[in-house]
Design a protein around this motif. Structure first.
Motif, PDB file in Angstrom:
ATOM      1  N   LEU A 144       0.841  -1.208   0.000  1.00 39.48           N
ATOM      2  CA  LEU A 144       0.000   0.000   0.000  1.00 39.48           C
ATOM      3  C   LEU A 144       0.871   1.253   0.000  1.00 39.48           C
ATOM      4  O   LEU A 144       0.595   2.227  -0.713  1.00 39.48           O
ATOM      5  CB  LEU A 144      -0.938   0.008   1.223  1.00 39.48           C
ATOM      6  CG  LEU A 144      -1.969  -1.118   1.310  1.00 39.48           C
ATOM      7  CD1 LEU A 144      -2.840  -0.940   2.555  1.00 39.48           C
ATOM      8  CD2 LEU A 144      -2.842  -1.161   0.069  1.00 39.48           C
ATOM      9  N   ALA A 145       1.930   1.206   0.814  1.00 42.51           N
ATOM     10  CA  ALA A 145       2.829   2.373   0.875  1.00 42.51           C
ATOM     11  C   ALA A 145       3.496   2.594  -0.489  1.00 42.51           C
ATOM     12  O   ALA A 145       3.600   3.720  -0.973  1.00 42.51           O
ATOM     13  CB  ALA A 145       3.873   2.165   1.970  1.00 42.51           C
ATOM     14  N   MET A 190      -0.014   5.147  -0.692  1.00 40.56           N
ATOM     15  CA  MET A 190      -1.025   5.441   0.327  1.00 40.56           C
ATOM     16  C   MET A 190      -0.394   6.077   1.555  1.00 40.56           C
ATOM     17  O   MET A 190       0.558   5.548   2.123  1.00 40.56           O
ATOM     18  CB  MET A 190      -1.772   4.160   0.716  1.00 40.56           C
ATOM     19  CG  MET A 190      -2.473   3.549  -0.455  1.00 40.56           C
ATOM     20  SD  MET A 190      -4.219   3.183  -0.267  1.00 40.56           S
ATOM     21  CE  MET A 190      -4.990   4.510   0.500  1.00 40.56           C
ATOM     22  N   ARG A 191      -0.961   7.217   1.948  1.00 43.63           N
ATOM     23  CA  ARG A 191      -0.436   7.940   3.108  1.00 43.63           C
ATOM     24  C   ARG A 191      -1.436   7.847   4.267  1.00 43.63           C
ATOM     25  O   ARG A 191      -2.613   7.536   4.044  1.00 43.63           O
ATOM     26  CB  ARG A 191      -0.247   9.415   2.755  1.00 43.63           C
ATOM     27  CG  ARG A 191       0.826   9.660   1.695  1.00 43.63           C
ATOM     28  CD  ARG A 191       0.590  10.984   1.014  1.00 43.63           C
ATOM     29  NE  ARG A 191      -0.791  11.032   0.518  1.00 43.63           N
ATOM     30  CZ  ARG A 191      -1.353  12.082  -0.033  1.00 43.63           C
ATOM     31  NH1 ARG A 191      -0.693  13.198  -0.167  1.00 43.63           N
ATOM     32  NH2 ARG A 191      -2.612  12.051  -0.465  1.00 43.63           N
ATOM     33  N   THR A 192      -0.953   8.182   5.449  1.00 43.26           N
ATOM     34  CA  THR A 192      -1.831   8.217   6.620  1.00 43.26           C
ATOM     35  C   THR A 192      -2.987   9.190   6.325  1.00 43.26           C
ATOM     36  O   THR A 192      -2.747  10.289   5.832  1.00 43.26           O
ATOM     37  CB  THR A 192      -1.025   8.712   7.841  1.00 43.26           C
ATOM     38  OG1 THR A 192       0.042   7.801   8.033  1.00 43.26           O
ATOM     39  CG2 THR A 192      -1.879   8.781   9.092  1.00 43.26           C
ATOM     40  N   ASP A 228      -5.297   8.729   4.108  1.00 45.61           N
ATOM     41  CA  ASP A 228      -5.937   8.386   2.830  1.00 45.61           C
ATOM     42  C   ASP A 228      -7.010   7.346   3.102  1.00 45.61           C
ATOM     43  O   ASP A 228      -6.915   6.567   4.059  1.00 45.61           O
ATOM     44  CB  ASP A 228      -4.917   7.774   1.858  1.00 45.61           C
ATOM     45  CG  ASP A 228      -4.046   8.841   1.203  1.00 45.61           C
ATOM     46  OD1 ASP A 228      -4.398  10.039   1.277  1.00 45.61           O
ATOM     47  OD2 ASP A 228      -3.006   8.465   0.614  1.00 45.61           O
ATOM     48  N   ARG A 229      -7.991   7.283   2.205  1.00 52.90           N
ATOM     49  CA  ARG A 229      -9.038   6.282   2.357  1.00 52.90           C
ATOM     50  C   ARG A 229      -8.833   5.136   1.364  1.00 52.90           C
ATOM     51  O   ARG A 229      -8.395   5.366   0.223  1.00 52.90           O
ATOM     52  CB  ARG A 229     -10.441   6.887   2.114  1.00 52.90           C
ATOM     53  CG  ARG A 229     -11.049   7.560   3.316  1.00 52.90           C
ATOM     54  CD  ARG A 229     -10.535   8.949   3.521  1.00 52.90           C
ATOM     55  NE  ARG A 229     -10.709   9.786   2.349  1.00 52.90           N
ATOM     56  CZ  ARG A 229      -9.894  10.777   2.030  1.00 52.90           C
ATOM     57  NH1 ARG A 229      -8.870  11.079   2.799  1.00 52.90           N
ATOM     58  NH2 ARG A 229     -10.114  11.501   0.939  1.00 52.90           N
ATOM     59  N   LEU A 230      -9.160   3.932   1.810  1.00 57.55           N
ATOM     60  CA  LEU A 230      -9.132   2.761   0.941  1.00 57.55           C
ATOM     61  C   LEU A 230     -10.472   2.047   1.137  1.00 57.55           C
ATOM     62  O   LEU A 230     -10.816   1.680   2.263  1.00 57.55           O
ATOM     63  CB  LEU A 230      -7.972   1.838   1.329  1.00 57.55           C
ATOM     64  CG  LEU A 230      -7.720   0.652   0.392  1.00 57.55           C
ATOM     65  CD1 LEU A 230      -7.348   1.118  -1.019  1.00 57.55           C
ATOM     66  CD2 LEU A 230      -6.589  -0.240   0.928  1.00 57.55           C
ATOM     67  N   CYS A 236      -3.888  -1.515   6.803  1.00 59.11           N
ATOM     68  CA  CYS A 236      -4.395  -0.137   6.926  1.00 59.11           C
ATOM     69  C   CYS A 236      -4.238   0.369   8.355  1.00 59.11           C
ATOM     70  O   CYS A 236      -3.859   1.522   8.582  1.00 59.11           O
ATOM     71  CB  CYS A 236      -5.862  -0.069   6.507  1.00 59.11           C
ATOM     72  SG  CYS A 236      -6.087  -0.321   4.747  1.00 59.11           S
ATOM     73  N   LEU A 287      -0.749   1.480   8.872  1.00 55.39           N
ATOM     74  CA  LEU A 287      -0.335   2.697   8.143  1.00 55.39           C
ATOM     75  C   LEU A 287      -1.170   3.931   8.479  1.00 55.39           C
ATOM     76  O   LEU A 287      -0.858   5.021   8.022  1.00 55.39           O
ATOM     77  CB  LEU A 287      -0.454   2.458   6.635  1.00 55.39           C
ATOM     78  CG  LEU A 287       0.475   1.419   6.019  1.00 55.39           C
ATOM     79  CD1 LEU A 287       0.225   1.323   4.526  1.00 55.39           C
ATOM     80  CD2 LEU A 287       1.938   1.784   6.282  1.00 55.39           C
ATOM     81  N   VAL A 319      -4.142   4.227   7.355  1.00 53.95           N
ATOM     82  CA  VAL A 319      -5.038   4.409   6.196  1.00 53.95           C
ATOM     83  C   VAL A 319      -6.462   4.131   6.681  1.00 53.95           C
ATOM     84  O   VAL A 319      -6.693   3.188   7.449  1.00 53.95           O
ATOM     85  CB  VAL A 319      -4.636   3.426   5.064  1.00 53.95           C
ATOM     86  CG1 VAL A 319      -5.725   3.323   4.008  1.00 53.95           C
ATOM     87  CG2 VAL A 319      -3.310   3.869   4.449  1.00 53.95           C
ATOM     88  N   PRO A 379     -11.982   7.557  -1.920  1.00 53.53           N
ATOM     89  CA  PRO A 379     -10.857   6.669  -1.610  1.00 53.53           C
ATOM     90  C   PRO A 379      -9.849   6.667  -2.757  1.00 53.53           C
ATOM     91  O   PRO A 379     -10.210   6.939  -3.904  1.00 53.53           O
ATOM     92  CB  PRO A 379     -11.522   5.297  -1.481  1.00 53.53           C
ATOM     93  CG  PRO A 379     -12.744   5.377  -2.326  1.00 53.53           C
ATOM     94  CD  PRO A 379     -13.209   6.804  -2.265  1.00 53.53           C
TER      95      PRO A 379
END
Ligand code: MCA
Ligand code: AMP
Length: 500
Positions: free
Chosen positions: A48-49, A53-55, A57-59, A76, A79, A81, A104
């Protein structure tokens, strides 16, 4: 502190213990240890990183129950997320709103479920993610998080037809876990049979989180299947199970000798998400030898009240507040009502969500500033009507809004009415819940239509636009909807269904 700190008691400290068992397509079971969960989710976190994907962010997760859901969820959590679980029964129209609203980065999904995604969605196929993650470093990857960081955005059906995202923080989730583990005495010695969908708070916030915090063993089923559930109880010999009333109604069909055998190894059955009829509680107790523990929660608040583990589990009551949860029951003028009087239930506590995602208007309506002490958190208006007995036990008495709960899934009539009014030849529409022995309630639609053909087309139209549980069981054509002088529909005056 963050959720991972609670989970480390299992992921690190009990790394060689079996954590999870999941049946594959052939029904064969595969097992995963806590140590394997740790390394698999580390790899997934690195993937993910690497995908940016950053802190914060939505997934979105459009995934069936399974090990992949757990690995992605843990990645998640590590991280920071924010997970946005999506109901796998939703159709394109319902999913589109959630994706528009939560924006997301991507939707993690399977090829089959991806067919429900709106065009233009960024879909990350879980099997491919697996292959890519498998070659990555398995050492832990975490980011320092504050407990106030959001962990989940859970979409609740909106009274206006547009669902709202409830933002639940790590602290909210931890408060819920600590309450449930303490009050229901869940330990590493438990065996938890997980039958609820993981896209709702009941299965995820109560089931998965308490399992990860206590390090007990979970058998995760793809779904509750009444035809085979007795076999799972027999094979796995669980001690703990959480369900909605429909599941307990279906379990009453299990033959008496099997029911007794199931009851003999079980420690605790918990029920929530909809009212458990007192006659089901009594019949279950006679058949399985267990008094189901009924509790009450919401997506916005996780668990608020519950019957005691040791002590009277009162039929028709949702019991007493969980630790740290304060409640008020108020009248229309916002004054506390005396015991034995029905009012709206308000709650406050470490479990109560931070607010709706990007909806200050909804927050303004849902929260009432505290006046009892400066700096105290606001009260959250649940919209549920309740009554407190002299000894503190609370019973729910309906809702301020006309929510229908079918099989534990929430349905807002307004959303269905909006779909019906968009159909050709439909001039007016009203949807109501009718009682159903098995599913609690079923939606039924009343329409004013130009002709019978327009009404006949509604079932197929609704099936393509709405999740199956929202499709009205009947479409009744009426000449006019009963209305007040001000034009408001009087649903209680609609002809009873089935129509004579
Ligand atoms: C139901 N269906 C499903 C699933 N559940 N399909 C795929 N995956 C599922 N998980 C569909 C079926 O395909 C079928 O569709 C219809 O629903 C009825 O299914 P059936 O087998 O006849 O089931 P049932 O015996 O009526 O039982 C349904 C159920 C289901 C298993 C009890 O309703 C369910 O999983 N409910 C749980 C909902 C839940 O988790 N609620 C928590 C939200 P078709 O009609 O097209 O054939 S509330 C919450 O989280 C708050 C915080 C709280 O307090 O807990
Ligand atoms: P949701 O916001 O989708 O999580 O649904 C929460 C709603 O489910 C609550 O506001 C209640 O109306 C209902 N609910 C949850 N638990 C119970 C229960 N034990 N009895 C009656 N209703 C319940």
């Amino acid at each position: 502190m963050q959720l991972l700190d609670l989970f480390d008691h299992s992921l690190l400290a009990r790394h060689d213990r079996v954590a999870l068992e999941v049946p594959d397509d052939t029904g064969a079971l595969s097992t995963v240890t806590f140590g394997e969960l740790e390394t698999r989710s580390n790899r997934m976190a690195r993937l993910l990183a690497a995908r940016g994907m950053r802190t914060g962010d939505r997934l979105a997760f459009l995934l069936p129950n399974g090990a992949a859901f757990i690995d992605c969820f843990l990645a998640c959590v590590k991280l920071g997320v924010i997970v946005v679980p999506v109901n796998v029964l939703y159709r394109e129209r319902e999913i589109a709103h959630i994706l528009d609203d939560a924006s997301p980065v991507a939707v993690v999904t399977t090829p089959t479920l991806a067919t429900s995604l709106p065009s233009g969605s960024v879909a990350w196929e879980i099997e491919a993610m697996w292959r890519d993650a498998a070659v990555l470093d398995a050492t832990r990857m975490t980011r320092a998080l504050d407990g106030e960081c959001p962990a989940l955005i859970v979409y609740t059906s909106g009274t206006t037809g547009r669902s709202k995202g409830a933002v639940l923080t790590h602290n909210n989730c931890m408060a819920n876990v600590l309450s449930l583990v303490t009050c229901w005495q869940i330990t590493s010695a438990d065996r938890y049979l997980a039958v609820l969908p993981l896209f709702h708070v009941h299965g995820l916030g109560n089931g998965v989180l308490t399992w990860l915090a206590t390090g007990c063993r979970m058998r995760l089923l793809e779904r509750f299947d009444a035809a085979h559930i007795a076999e799972d109880f027999r094979d796995f010999a669980p001690k703990l199970c959480f369900g909605v009333p429909t599941m307990y109604v279906r379990l009453l069909e299990v033959p008496e000798t099997n029911a007794r055998a199931i009851g003999a190894h079980m420690r605790l059955f918990v029920c929530g998400s909809a009212a458990l009829p007192a006659h089901v509680l009594a019949a279950f107790s006679a058949r399985f030898g267990h008094t189901i523990l009924e509790r009450y929660g919401m997506s916005e608040t996780l668990m608020n009240l519950g019957n005691p583990y040791a002590g009277e589990r009162r039929p028709g009551s949702v019991g007493l507040p969980f630790p740290g949860v304060a409640i008020r029951i108020v009248d229309g003028a916002r004054h506390d009502v005396p015991d034995g009087t029905i009012g709206e239930l308000w709650v406050r506590g470490p479990n109560v969500f931070r607010g709706y995602w990007r909806r200050p208007d909804a927050d303004a309506e849902a929260f009432v500033a505290a006046t009892d002490a400066p700096g105290r958190a606001a009260w959250f208006r649940t919209g549920d009507l309740a009554e407190r007995a002299g000894d503190g036990y609370v019973s729910l008495r309906g809702r301020r809004t006309d929510l229908i709960i079918s099989g534990g899934f929430n349905i807002y009539p307004r959303e269905i009415e909006e779909v019906l009014l968009e159909r050709p030849g439909i001039r007016e529409a009203a949807v109501v819940g009718v009682a159903d022995e098995r599913r609690g309630e079923l939606p039924v639609a009343y329409v004013v239509a130009d002709d019978d053909a327009s009404v006949a087309a509604l079932d197929a139209d609704c099936r393509s636009l709405l999740a199956s549980f929202k499709v009205p069981r009947a479409f009744v054509r009426v000449e006019a909807l009963p209305r007040t002088a001000l034009g408001k529909v009087q649903k209680h005056l609609l002809p009873p269904w089935p129509c004579p």
